[in-house]
Design a protein around this motif. Structure first.
Motif, PDB file in Angstrom:
ATOM      1  N   LEU A  37      60.952 -61.340  19.891  1.00 61.21           N
ATOM      2  CA  LEU A  37      61.936 -60.746  18.993  1.00 61.21           C
ATOM      3  C   LEU A  37      62.666 -61.822  18.211  1.00 61.21           C
ATOM      4  CD1 LEU A  37      63.587 -58.081  21.331  1.00 61.21           C
ATOM      5  CD2 LEU A  37      61.541 -57.857  19.920  1.00 61.21           C
ATOM      6  N   GLY A  38      63.141 -61.435  17.057  1.00 62.96           N
ATOM      7  CA  GLY A  38      63.930 -62.328  16.229  1.00 62.96           C
ATOM      8  C   GLY A  38      64.107 -61.735  14.860  1.00 62.96           C
ATOM      9  N   PRO A  39      65.121 -62.172  14.111  1.00 60.95           N
ATOM     10  CA  PRO A  39      65.308 -61.656  12.756  1.00 60.95           C
ATOM     11  C   PRO A  39      64.187 -62.119  11.843  1.00 60.95           C
ATOM     12  CG  PRO A  39      66.814 -63.475  13.194  1.00 60.95           C
ATOM     13  CD  PRO A  39      66.141 -63.162  14.492  1.00 60.95           C
ATOM     14  N   ASN A  40      64.101 -61.532  10.666  1.00 54.99           N
ATOM     15  CA  ASN A  40      63.100 -61.952   9.694  1.00 54.99           C
ATOM     16  C   ASN A  40      63.258 -63.443   9.410  1.00 54.99           C
ATOM     17  OD1 ASN A  40      62.066 -59.364   9.413  1.00 54.99           O
ATOM     18  ND2 ASN A  40      63.404 -58.856   7.693  1.00 54.99           N
ATOM     19  N   GLY A  41      62.121 -64.147   9.384  1.00 53.46           N
ATOM     20  CA  GLY A  41      62.148 -65.579   9.134  1.00 53.46           C
ATOM     21  C   GLY A  41      62.417 -66.432  10.353  1.00 53.46           C
ATOM     22  N   ALA A  42      62.472 -65.803  11.546  1.00 51.34           N
ATOM     23  CA  ALA A  42      62.790 -66.563  12.759  1.00 51.34           C
ATOM     24  C   ALA A  42      61.631 -67.439  13.219  1.00 51.34           C
ATOM     25  CB  ALA A  42      63.191 -65.616  13.885  1.00 51.34           C
ATOM     26  N   GLY A  43      60.383 -67.082  12.827  1.00 51.06           N
ATOM     27  CA  GLY A  43      59.219 -67.862  13.255  1.00 51.06           C
ATOM     28  C   GLY A  43      58.242 -67.081  14.103  1.00 51.06           C
ATOM     29  N   LYS A  44      58.423 -65.770  14.226  1.00 52.81           N
ATOM     30  CA  LYS A  44      57.568 -64.969  15.108  1.00 52.81           C
ATOM     31  C   LYS A  44      56.105 -65.001  14.656  1.00 52.81           C
ATOM     32  CE  LYS A  44      59.804 -61.115  14.397  1.00 52.81           C
ATOM     33  NZ  LYS A  44      60.758 -61.610  13.370  1.00 52.81           N
ATOM     34  N   THR A  45      55.872 -64.745  13.376  1.00 51.72           N
ATOM     35  CA  THR A  45      54.496 -64.710  12.886  1.00 51.72           C
ATOM     36  C   THR A  45      53.853 -66.090  12.963  1.00 51.72           C
ATOM     37  OG1 THR A  45      54.973 -62.837  11.427  1.00 51.72           O
ATOM     38  CG2 THR A  45      53.054 -64.171  10.878  1.00 51.72           C
ATOM     39  N   THR A  46      54.627 -67.137  12.780  1.00 56.45           N
ATOM     40  CA  THR A  46      54.088 -68.498  12.900  1.00 56.45           C
ATOM     41  C   THR A  46      53.596 -68.748  14.320  1.00 56.45           C
ATOM     42  OG1 THR A  46      55.589 -69.278  11.162  1.00 56.45           O
ATOM     43  CG2 THR A  46      54.589 -70.950  12.576  1.00 56.45           C
ATOM     44  N   ASP A 161      51.363 -58.010  15.720  1.00 55.27           N
ATOM     45  CA  ASP A 161      52.480 -58.391  14.874  1.00 55.27           C
ATOM     46  C   ASP A 161      53.002 -57.133  14.170  1.00 55.27           C
ATOM     47  OD1 ASP A 161      54.337 -59.947  13.633  1.00 55.27           O
ATOM     48  OD2 ASP A 161      52.943 -61.023  12.331  1.00 55.27           O
ATOM     49  N   GLU A 162      54.074 -56.579  14.714  1.00 52.21           N
ATOM     50  CA  GLU A 162      54.682 -55.340  14.213  1.00 52.21           C
ATOM     51  C   GLU A 162      53.642 -54.223  14.080  1.00 52.21           C
ATOM     52  OE1 GLU A 162      57.367 -55.762  10.970  1.00 52.21           O
ATOM     53  OE2 GLU A 162      58.126 -57.675  11.658  1.00 52.21           O
ATOM     54  N   PRO A 163      53.004 -53.854  15.176  1.00 53.82           N
ATOM     55  CA  PRO A 163      51.902 -52.885  15.109  1.00 53.82           C
ATOM     56  C   PRO A 163      52.339 -51.472  14.758  1.00 53.82           C
ATOM     57  CG  PRO A 163      52.471 -53.317  17.387  1.00 53.82           C
ATOM     58  CD  PRO A 163      53.258 -54.298  16.554  1.00 53.82           C
ATOM     59  N   SER A 164      53.618 -51.136  14.965  1.00 54.14           N
ATOM     60  CA  SER A 164      54.066 -49.771  14.723  1.00 54.14           C
ATOM     61  C   SER A 164      54.430 -49.502  13.270  1.00 54.14           C
ATOM     62  CB  SER A 164      55.288 -49.445  15.588  1.00 54.14           C
ATOM     63  OG  SER A 164      54.966 -49.482  16.949  1.00 54.14           O
ATOM     64  N   THR A 192      55.276 -58.471  18.591  1.00 51.50           N
ATOM     65  CA  THR A 192      56.488 -58.581  17.791  1.00 51.50           C
ATOM     66  C   THR A 192      56.776 -57.210  17.209  1.00 51.50           C
ATOM     67  OG1 THR A 192      55.571 -59.042  15.571  1.00 51.50           O
ATOM     68  CG2 THR A 192      55.707 -60.888  17.126  1.00 51.50           C
ATOM     69  N   THR A 193      58.047 -56.881  17.092  1.00 51.81           N
ATOM     70  CA  THR A 193      58.388 -55.545  16.623  1.00 51.81           C
ATOM     71  C   THR A 193      59.800 -55.535  16.056  1.00 51.81           C
ATOM     72  OG1 THR A 193      58.665 -53.233  17.281  1.00 51.81           O
ATOM     73  CG2 THR A 193      59.159 -54.891  18.952  1.00 51.81           C
ATOM     74  N   GLN A 194      60.016 -54.638  15.087  1.00 53.20           N
ATOM     75  CA  GLN A 194      61.359 -54.402  14.563  1.00 53.20           C
ATOM     76  C   GLN A 194      62.048 -53.273  15.324  1.00 53.20           C
ATOM     77  OE1 GLN A 194      62.996 -56.106  12.198  1.00 53.20           O
ATOM     78  NE2 GLN A 194      61.298 -57.538  11.909  1.00 53.20           N
ATOM     79  N   TYR A 195      61.267 -52.567  16.169  1.00 56.23           N
ATOM     80  CA  TYR A 195      61.812 -51.454  16.934  1.00 56.23           C
ATOM     81  C   TYR A 195      62.170 -51.946  18.330  1.00 56.23           C
ATOM     82  CZ  TYR A 195      59.430 -48.877  13.205  1.00 56.23           C
ATOM     83  OH  TYR A 195      58.997 -48.419  11.992  1.00 56.23           O
ATOM     84  N   LEU A 196      63.453 -52.143  18.577  1.00 55.52           N
ATOM     85  CA  LEU A 196      63.840 -52.732  19.844  1.00 55.52           C
ATOM     86  C   LEU A 196      63.578 -51.804  21.018  1.00 55.52           C
ATOM     87  CD1 LEU A 196      67.078 -54.652  18.865  1.00 55.52           C
ATOM     88  CD2 LEU A 196      64.714 -55.405  18.838  1.00 55.52           C
ATOM     89  N   GLU A 197      63.606 -50.492  20.773  1.00 57.29           N
ATOM     90  CA  GLU A 197      63.260 -49.576  21.868  1.00 57.29           C
ATOM     91  C   GLU A 197      61.799 -49.729  22.248  1.00 57.29           C
ATOM     92  OE1 GLU A 197      62.519 -47.001  18.173  1.00 57.29           O
ATOM     93  OE2 GLU A 197      63.784 -48.685  18.777  1.00 57.29           O
ATOM     94  N   GLU A 198      60.967 -50.175  21.307  1.00 59.54           N
ATOM     95  CA  GLU A 198      59.562 -50.413  21.601  1.00 59.54           C
ATOM     96  C   GLU A 198      59.413 -51.583  22.573  1.00 59.54           C
ATOM     97  OE1 GLU A 198      56.051 -49.826  18.788  1.00 59.54           O
ATOM     98  OE2 GLU A 198      56.674 -51.879  18.361  1.00 59.54           O
ATOM     99  N   ALA A 199      60.129 -52.670  22.304  1.00 57.73           N
ATOM    100  CA  ALA A 199      60.092 -53.819  23.205  1.00 57.73           C
ATOM    101  C   ALA A 199      60.651 -53.445  24.573  1.00 57.73           C
ATOM    102  CB  ALA A 199      60.875 -54.985  22.614  1.00 57.73           C
TER     103      ALA A 199
END
Length: 327
Positions: A37-46, A161-164, A192-199
């Protein structure tokens, strides 16, 4: 055989003068799900691109299924699946032809590739559209086809990477079941996900990164405890009771409660004594409630506390002690 499905230690990656990763360390045991988890640009996709051998780290090391991503990239690629933020299907081919092609590229015999394609098309609710060109698929259908493509080869490690993104709630529930099935079958999943309930629903452990650095790691329940205390949540029968209820909560917690709506109030507290005190005072003042609960912080609250504190630190203010400890 390594006990980890994947692990990374001290990953550093720079793009020109920008440091995308600054010493990231994480790991997940075989058959486990790690939420990143992390905000946009945090480095998750890297991080995912390094583990998938699409980028080389400038420093640090990483292994997947026991193989070093820099020294043995071909062996790593044989054992992984990647579903990124954008679908990678061939729009001129039908859904079935896309999956059969991937199966053949993975050296499956044609008959087995066709069987696997049909299995996955049915599993993702694409059987009726199997013969149609992918160009005519909706965004959600393309996302499902892309996820199916990632699973053709029964990988040991799966990077999602944000599959949902683009999935309706029903299809998202199907994806959740599939992620759990993958882990139960022994695959290690990085999500990685933007949906915290998913994590919260899927991850055995969570790593939070911000600004290219790990700022917290642990099981979801552990991270919630680290933020500190509990929350009293109240749903009132009558909106007219909101002011006296707020006064009771403020007296118990030493701060004014949040008010999500006219009948909902919530306030963080240090322990359960405040909860029992609140319940007794509500009863004494005959304040009716539909719900009165004492709960740990939600993962949303944890995420915003951690990343919000990080932003405060960058602007020169001091984060709370609980967040310092979480780092």
């Amino acid at each position: 055989m390594s006990e980890y499905g994947f692990e990374a230690e001290g990953l550093v990656r720079r793009f020109g003068g920008t440091t995308a990763l600054d010493g990231v360390t994480l790991a997940a045991g075989r058959g486990r799900v790690l939420g990143l988890l992390g905000p946009n640009g945090a480095g998750k996709t890297t991080v995912i691109r390094i583990l998938a051998t699409l980028l080389r780290p400038d420093a640090g090391r990483a292994t997947v299924a026991g193989f070093d991503v820099a020294r043995d990239p071909a062996r790593v690629r044989e054992r992984i699946a990647l579903s990124g933020q954008h679908t990678g299907v061939d729009e001129e081919l039908s859904g079935r032809a896309n999956l059969v092609m991937i199966g053949r590229l993975l050296d499956l015999p044609r008959r087995r590739a066709e069987q696997r394609a049909d299995e996955l098309l049915d599993r993702f609710g694409l059987g009726d559209a199997a013969g149609r060109p992918a160009a005519g698929y909706s965004g959600g259908m393309r996302r499902r086809l892309d996820l199916a493509a990632a699973l053709v080869g029964r990988p040991e490690a799966v990077f999602l990477d944000e599959p949902s993104a683009g999935l309706d709630p029903g299809r998202r529930d199907e994806l959740w079941r599939m992620v759990r099935d993958l882990a139960a079958d022994g695959a290690t999943v990085l999500l990685t996900t933007q949906y915290l309930e998913e994590a919260d629903a899927l991850a055995d452990a969570i790593t939070v990164i911000d600004g290219g650095r790990v700022i917290a790691a642990g099981a979801p329940a552990e991270l919630k405890r680290r933020i500190g205390g509990h929350t009293i949540a109240v749903r009132l029968d009558d909106p007219a009771d909101a002011e006296p209820a707020a006064a009771i909560l403020a007296a118990a917690a030493g701060r004014a409660p949040d008010r999500p709506s006219g009948t909902e109030l919530a306030v963080p507290v240090d322990g359960d004594d405040a909860f029992y005190e609140t319940a007794a005072r509500f009863r004494a003042q005959r304040i009716g409630v539909t719900e009165l609960s004492l709960r740990l912080p939600s993962l949303d609250e944890v995420f915003h506390a951690l990343t919000g504190a990080r932003s405060d630190a960058r602007s020169g203010s001091t984060p709370p002690d609980s967040v310092k400890a979480a780092r």
